[in-house]
Design a protein around this motif. Structure first.
Motif: not given
Length: 284
Positions: A249-261, A235-245, A188-189
């Motif tokens: 999001f994909r990295r966080y999806n993997r993190l919280f998808g793992t938590i769900r599973d 909710l991330v307590n920071a802004s995420i620039s459009p260039e890396i958004r 996980l990233e």
């Protein structure tokens, strides 16, 4: 990215529990504001209560019981006209904010009785979410909103639907998450550390980028749909620039998808163990 419902919401109108009775006057985030699109009706649920969330053309948000007072049809399958919701069954129309019936097609000249009114709930928009509470307390409750510093930016992540109770998720995050992610999911990233509970349905943690070691505060809100189904709203307590958004999001999806599973799998094991004990069966 729009949250995807992995499973249909279970009809739990007959369920009663200590959970829904104890927290009906709390504010809960039920959906990201960006998911309430123009002329859309979003079907949601909170503490066993089905909701229809929608925005009128003036931008005002509504949170209603997902039930037409006439024949009980779900309003979420109706039509958002921009000022009213039109029920799909017999065409009854209900006004934004008040929920009062304004027109009955079978009796076009009749003024609808005040008793023909949808049950409405308090709702506000804050931190990128629509927040709802099912009952109003005598005191204005703001603790469950957990105010963030006004000078800090925030970014809502994809909401994650789980078949596990809010208590199960919270307990696992507090007691097991940090160690299990390091040992069992090293690819996980992102990982979580310094996880602490702000209240029964909100946790705060540091999200660590495992490649750069940079950290950011993450709030994890839990929306209890039913006694055994929960939506995780990160909710991330920071802004995420459009260039890396998108990549973030994909990295966080993997993190919280793992938590769900993990929470769902553990939940099944707990239920099996409990059922076996009730039946007097041995469990290896």
């Amino acid at each position: 990215m729009v949250a995807q419902e992995r499973r249909p919401i279970r009809n739990s109108s007959s369920m009663t529990s200590a959970l829904d009775q104890s927290f009906r006057d709390w504010w809960f985030p039920v959906v990201r504001s960006q998911e309430i699109g123009l002329r859309h009706i979003h079907r949601s649920q909170l503490l066993n209560q089905e909701l229809a969330i929608w925005r009128d053309d003036d931008g005002q948000i509504n949170a209603w019981e997902n039930r037409c007072p006439h024949r009980g049809t779900r309003l979420s399958i109706g039509l958002n006209t921009g000022a009213e919701i039109k029920c799909q069954y017999h065409g009854w129309r209900y006004a934004s904010q008040s929920g009062q019936c304004t027109f009955i097609p079978a009796h076009p000249a009749m003024e609808p009785s005040p008793r023909y009114c949808v049950n409405t709930y308090e709702c506000i928009e804050k931190y990128g979410y629509v927040w709802v509470r099912l009952e109003k307390d005598n005191d204005e409750d703001t603790e469950s909103l957990l105010p963030l510093a006004e000078n800090l930016s925030s970014t809502t992540l994809r909401s994650v639907y789980t078949m596990a109770s809010a208590t199960r998720i919270s307990d696992w995050l507090i007691s097991e998450c940090e160690s299990q992610l390091k040992v069992n999911f090293p690819s996980l990233e992102y990982s979580l550390t310094e996880i602490q509970q702000r209240h029964a349905f909100c946790l705060e943690a540091l999200s660590i980028n495992n490649q750069t070691d940079k950290s950011v505060t993450v709030f994890i809100y839990l929306n209890p749909l039913t006694d055994d189904a929960t939506v995780i709203h990160p909710l991330v307590n920071a802004s995420i620039s459009p260039e890396i958004r998108l990549d973030e999001f994909r990295r966080y999806n993997r993190l919280f998808g793992t938590i769900r599973d993990v929470c769902e799998t553990s939940n099944v094991c707990l239920l099996y163990t409990s059922d076996a004990a009730d039946e007097g069966l041995g469990v290896d």
